[in-house]
Design a protein around this motif. Structure first.
Motif, PDB file in Angstrom:
ATOM      1  N   LEU A 177       1.848   4.263  -7.986  1.00 28.00           N
ATOM      2  CA  LEU A 177       1.748   3.309  -9.093  1.00 28.00           C
ATOM      3  C   LEU A 177       1.239   1.961  -8.581  1.00 28.00           C
ATOM      4  CD1 LEU A 177       5.197   4.164 -10.717  1.00 28.00           C
ATOM      5  CD2 LEU A 177       2.940   4.914 -11.527  1.00 28.00           C
ATOM      6  N   PRO A 178      -0.021   1.897  -8.179  1.00 24.50           N
ATOM      7  CA  PRO A 178      -0.518   0.672  -7.543  1.00 24.50           C
ATOM      8  C   PRO A 178      -0.527  -0.542  -8.463  1.00 24.50           C
ATOM      9  CG  PRO A 178      -2.326   2.187  -8.037  1.00 24.50           C
ATOM     10  CD  PRO A 178      -1.065   2.940  -8.273  1.00 24.50           C
ATOM     11  N   ASP A 179      -0.592  -0.333  -9.776  1.00 30.28           N
ATOM     12  CA  ASP A 179      -0.618  -1.461 -10.707  1.00 30.28           C
ATOM     13  C   ASP A 179       0.765  -1.832 -11.225  1.00 30.28           C
ATOM     14  OD1 ASP A 179      -3.438  -1.721 -10.614  1.00 30.28           O
ATOM     15  OD2 ASP A 179      -3.620  -0.013 -11.974  1.00 30.28           O
ATOM     16  N   VAL A 180       1.704  -0.897 -11.161  1.00 29.68           N
ATOM     17  CA  VAL A 180       3.045  -1.119 -11.707  1.00 29.68           C
ATOM     18  C   VAL A 180       4.044  -1.458 -10.605  1.00 29.68           C
ATOM     19  CG1 VAL A 180       4.908  -0.118 -13.089  1.00 29.68           C
ATOM     20  CG2 VAL A 180       2.523   0.469 -13.585  1.00 29.68           C
ATOM     21  N   ARG A 201      -5.494   1.715  -2.027  1.00 30.33           N
ATOM     22  CA  ARG A 201      -5.013   1.608  -3.407  1.00 30.33           C
ATOM     23  C   ARG A 201      -4.123   2.793  -3.780  1.00 30.33           C
ATOM     24  NH1 ARG A 201      -5.407  -0.848  -8.112  1.00 30.33           N
ATOM     25  NH2 ARG A 201      -5.467   0.360 -10.044  1.00 30.33           N
ATOM     26  N   TYR A 202      -4.492   3.985  -3.363  1.00 27.39           N
ATOM     27  CA  TYR A 202      -3.673   5.165  -3.660  1.00 27.39           C
ATOM     28  C   TYR A 202      -3.047   5.767  -2.402  1.00 27.39           C
ATOM     29  CZ  TYR A 202      -5.530   4.891  -8.360  1.00 27.39           C
ATOM     30  OH  TYR A 202      -5.861   4.459  -9.625  1.00 27.39           O
ATOM     31  N   GLY A 203      -3.115   5.031  -1.293  1.00 27.10           N
ATOM     32  CA  GLY A 203      -2.468   5.500  -0.080  1.00 27.10           C
ATOM     33  C   GLY A 203      -3.418   5.565   1.095  1.00 27.10           C
ATOM     34  N   SER A 204      -3.084   6.401   2.059  1.00 24.94           N
ATOM     35  CA  SER A 204      -3.880   6.539   3.278  1.00 24.94           C
ATOM     36  C   SER A 204      -3.450   7.807   4.000  1.00 24.94           C
ATOM     37  CB  SER A 204      -3.691   5.319   4.196  1.00 24.94           C
ATOM     38  OG  SER A 204      -2.317   5.173   4.563  1.00 24.94           O
TER      39      SER A 204
END
Length: 369
Positions: free
Chosen positions: A221-224, A187-190
């Motif tokens: 910006l996982p939601d945008v 969700r925010y990367g890896s």
């Protein structure tokens, strides 16, 4: 002949398969009746036709690459993988022969989620290196040719060592993974980090030093803008020769994906290379810079894509500066699951005092099963 290191890795896998509960925390024991449970065989083949358009040196059908993978999931935590790499020998006494090497041979342990870390895991043996395994899940056209860093001889995709990776902050929604990309869908990367011999999976180690390579990816910006990611790639150590020249990578990578468009941009600066050959006449590692851009436009209604890439690379050799410029463009037809037919034009210009340019028309079949 299989090298000594490869024998040790295979012995490790055999020992682990014989004692599958060794690292299990809450998994059921593996019985003899379930020995085939979790066993998977898969493959990937690149075959093609090449025709040079500015000389008569290239006009052939060829096997570009082939991979055959056997993997086993023992329980919810422990698994193992063995991937055989099939290619044509282009040098030495066996020139022209089809040769078989081991690309991956590792045991993998996946931990339970821990705080902000999702699906953290560790691999031991002949393992992934953090960069190319990530990039090739975004730019899905390794069958056309090597990725930028591999083409210019900076790093390889696998090596002998220990590798740790994890997603960050949970996973992206299922519709994103289904429509855009299910790989590295944190969700925010890896991130991934490993310690390696340094020569790559197909080379012996010629010194006692070890190299470190790391990747940190942020999805801000996982939601945008869920398909937008920023990645840092770093590596340092010594080149794989007895003289141990310095080797360092600092690189930034921008990527954007949705169900119709893929775009990536790479900027690179560093010194030396993992093989230890990027040195001047006095044996000192040379400075290097470069950049690359890739784009894919998808037409899922007709299972087609348009693709293209441009690469630039410069080495400050003494006494002559070396430049490399390359690009390709073409189209792809997709079928089955991940298989494709590519028709591309590939142009390479190398400048070291004088310029040498080659343009090749290629047709490639990539078959995955």
């Amino acid at each position: 002949m299989m090298g000594t290191a490869n024998k040790y890795v295979l012995l490790l896998l055999i020992l682990i398969s014989a004692t599958p509960n060794l690292f299990a925390q809450d998994a059921d024991p593996i019985s003899e009746k379930s020995i085939l449970d979790g066993l998977r065989i898969s493959g990937e083949w690149f075959v093609g036709y090449y025709r040079s358009l500015n000389n008569e040196e290239t006009n052939e059908f060829a096997i570009k690459r082939g991979y055959l993978t056997t993997s086993k999931k023992f329980n919810n935590h422990l698994s193992a993988r063995l991937t055989q790499d099939i290619s044509v020998d282009h040098e030495g006494d066996g020139i022209g022969s089809i040769e078989l090497r081991i690309k991956y041979a590792y045991a993998k342990y996946t931990f339970s989620d821990f705080g902000f870390l999702s699906k953290p895991s560790v691999e031991f043996g002949v393992v992934h290196r953090p960069w190319l395994s990530f990039e090739q899940k975004i730019n899905d056209y390794r069958s056309q040719g090597k990725m930028y860093f591999e083409r210019i001889g900076i790093i390889s995709s696998a090596d002998y060592g220990l590798y740790v990776e994890s997603l960050i902050g949970g996973e992206m929604p299922e519709d994103y993974k289904k429509e855009v990309n299910k790989s590295y869908a944190g969700r925010y990367g890896s991130f991934g980090i490993g310690i390696y011999n340094g020569g790559g999976y197909n080379k012996l180690e010629y010194n006692k030093s070890k190299n470190i390579e790391a990747r940190l990816t942020c999805r801000p910006l996982p939601d945008v803008i869920p398909g937008l990611q920023f990645t840092y790639i770093g590596a340092f150590g010594k080149g794989n020769t007895v003289d141990e020249p310095d080797y360092k990578i600092n690189s930034g990578f921008l990527s954007y994906e949705n169900k119709r468009i893929v775009f990536t941009g790479t900027y690179y600066t560093g010194i030396g290379a993992q093989d230890g050959e990027a040195i001047d006449t006095e044996g000192n590692s040379v400075d290097q810079t470069g950049y690359s851009a890739f784009a894919e436009i998808k037409f899922p209604e007709i299972s087609m894509s348009l693709i293209g890439r441009y690469d630039y690379f410069q080495q400050d050799y003494t006494p002559l500066e070396t430049e490399y410029k390359g690009y390709f463009f073409g189209t792809a037809y997709h079928f089955l699951k991940g298989s494709k037919i590519l028709v591309t034009y590939d142009s390479v210009e190398e400048i070291q005092g004088t310029s040498n340019t080659e343009g090749i028309l290629e047709m490639t079949l990539e078959l995955r099963f």
